[in-house]
Design a protein around this motif. Structure first.
Motif, PDB file in Angstrom:
ATOM      1  N   LEU A  96      -4.276  29.015  19.643  1.00  0.00           N
ATOM      2  CA  LEU A  96      -3.681  30.277  19.205  1.00  0.00           C
ATOM      3  C   LEU A  96      -3.051  31.022  20.381  1.00  0.00           C
ATOM      4  O   LEU A  96      -1.999  31.650  20.242  1.00  0.00           O
ATOM      5  N   GLY A  99       0.420  29.951  21.299  1.00  0.00           N
ATOM      6  CA  GLY A  99       1.462  30.200  20.322  1.00  0.00           C
ATOM      7  C   GLY A  99       1.445  29.333  19.081  1.00  0.00           C
ATOM      8  O   GLY A  99       2.433  29.307  18.341  1.00  0.00           O
ATOM      9  N   SER A 101       0.913  28.246  15.375  1.00  0.00           N
ATOM     10  CA  SER A 101       0.897  28.999  14.128  1.00  0.00           C
ATOM     11  C   SER A 101      -0.417  28.763  13.388  1.00  0.00           C
ATOM     12  O   SER A 101      -1.248  27.937  13.788  1.00  0.00           O
ATOM     13  N   ARG A 102      -0.585  29.494  12.306  1.00  0.00           N
ATOM     14  CA  ARG A 102      -1.807  29.345  11.505  1.00  0.00           C
ATOM     15  C   ARG A 102      -1.931  27.929  10.964  1.00  0.00           C
ATOM     16  O   ARG A 102      -3.001  27.321  11.024  1.00  0.00           O
ATOM     17  N   TRP A 103      -0.846  27.393  10.444  1.00  0.00           N
ATOM     18  CA  TRP A 103      -0.891  26.055   9.864  1.00  0.00           C
ATOM     19  C   TRP A 103      -1.067  24.984  10.929  1.00  0.00           C
ATOM     20  O   TRP A 103      -1.776  24.002  10.706  1.00  0.00           O
ATOM     21  N   GLU A 104      -0.448  25.163  12.096  1.00  0.00           N
ATOM     22  CA  GLU A 104      -0.622  24.190  13.181  1.00  0.00           C
ATOM     23  C   GLU A 104      -2.066  24.155  13.671  1.00  0.00           C
ATOM     24  O   GLU A 104      -2.570  23.098  14.057  1.00  0.00           O
ATOM     25  N   THR A 105      -2.742  25.299  13.642  1.00  0.00           N
ATOM     26  CA  THR A 105      -4.142  25.344  14.059  1.00  0.00           C
ATOM     27  C   THR A 105      -5.055  24.741  13.004  1.00  0.00           C
ATOM     28  O   THR A 105      -6.025  24.048  13.323  1.00  0.00           O
ATOM     29  N   PRO A 185      -1.918  34.882  13.624  1.00  0.00           N
ATOM     30  CA  PRO A 185      -3.198  34.254  13.291  1.00  0.00           C
ATOM     31  C   PRO A 185      -4.270  34.580  14.327  1.00  0.00           C
ATOM     32  O   PRO A 185      -3.982  34.709  15.513  1.00  0.00           O
TER      33      PRO A 185
END
Length: 231
Positions: A96, A99, A101-105, A185
């Motif tokens: 996070l 950088g 994103s929420r979906w990448e995490t 996020p």
């Protein structure tokens, strides 16, 4: 059916779960009941040609098998997500901070959880008829039914179970992941309640106070910015 779905959700989210989050009951209920009902109706109507598809003598046993197997998959999937977030929070925070994103995490956590949850169903589907003969097929054969008809019905049931488990697992895993990683996020590890630690009177990894969680997040962000500055 709603009562059965509610009992299944209580079993998964309250009675046997070691880690929970707020709203986990409704996520579990929607995942188990929605996937089992939709797959059960479609399978009864188009695959097994029941007329009407909700005939009690045939539909209730089918739904029992779907509920039971979907419970196992949903329970494994959600527990895997909470364990991953609880034990690998530093990795999540670093993603996070850089950088992500929420979906990448969420993506690697959800993929690992779904893979873990689907292992029992995929294994069962692979050995059915080759290594083991399930109870439904054995009962039909012992009852005098044609062997080929019993094998066809069992094959349909196995595919229906796998479809129901897959739908329930995908929904529950993504929903729980989005609860613990919000839209900012930001990692919300304080939402995870560790029942094992709570029962002993201590605080578990998922029961940190917001101040403690914020301090941990600040340390991780500071380390990340130092690495960026050094470059």
């Amino acid at each position: 059916m709603c009562v059965l779905g509610g009992l299944a959700a209580l079993e998964v989210s309250e009675w046997t779960a070691k880690r929970t989050v707020k709203g986990m009951f409704w996520i579990t209920f929607t995942a188990i009941f929605g996937s089992a009902i939709s797959v059960g109706l479609i399978g009864s109507m188009f695959a097994m040609n029941f007329d009407p598809p909700y005939t009690a003598s045939k539909f209730i046993p089918t739904m029992g098998m779907l509920f039971g197997n979907t419970m196992v998959g949903v329970s494994l999937g959600m527990d895997s997500v909470l364990v991953s977030v609880d034990t690998r929070r530093d990795i999540v925070e670093c993603m996070l901070c850089y950088g992500a994103s929420r979906w990448e995490t969420v993506w690697p956590i959800a993929v690992d959880a779904a893979r873990t949850a689907m292992v029992p169903s995929i294994t069962s589907m692979g050995i059915t008829g080759l290594i083991s003969i399930p109870g439904m097929m054995s009962g039909q054969i012992l009852g005098g039914a044609d062997v080929m008809d019993a094998a066809r019905y069992q094959q349909v049931i196995v595919f229906m179970i796998s479809a129901s488990v897959a739908l329930g697992v995908v929904f529950s895993v993504v929903a729980v992941s989005f609860l613990v990683i919000d839209g900012m996020p930001q990692l919300r590890s304080e939402r995870i309640i560790n029942k094992a630690m709570r029962s002993t009177g201590g605080k578990g990894m998922g029961q940190r106070t917001p101040a403690t969680t914020q301090s941990c997040s600040s340390i991780v962000r500071l380390k990340a910015w130092k690495n960026i500055d050094s470059r």
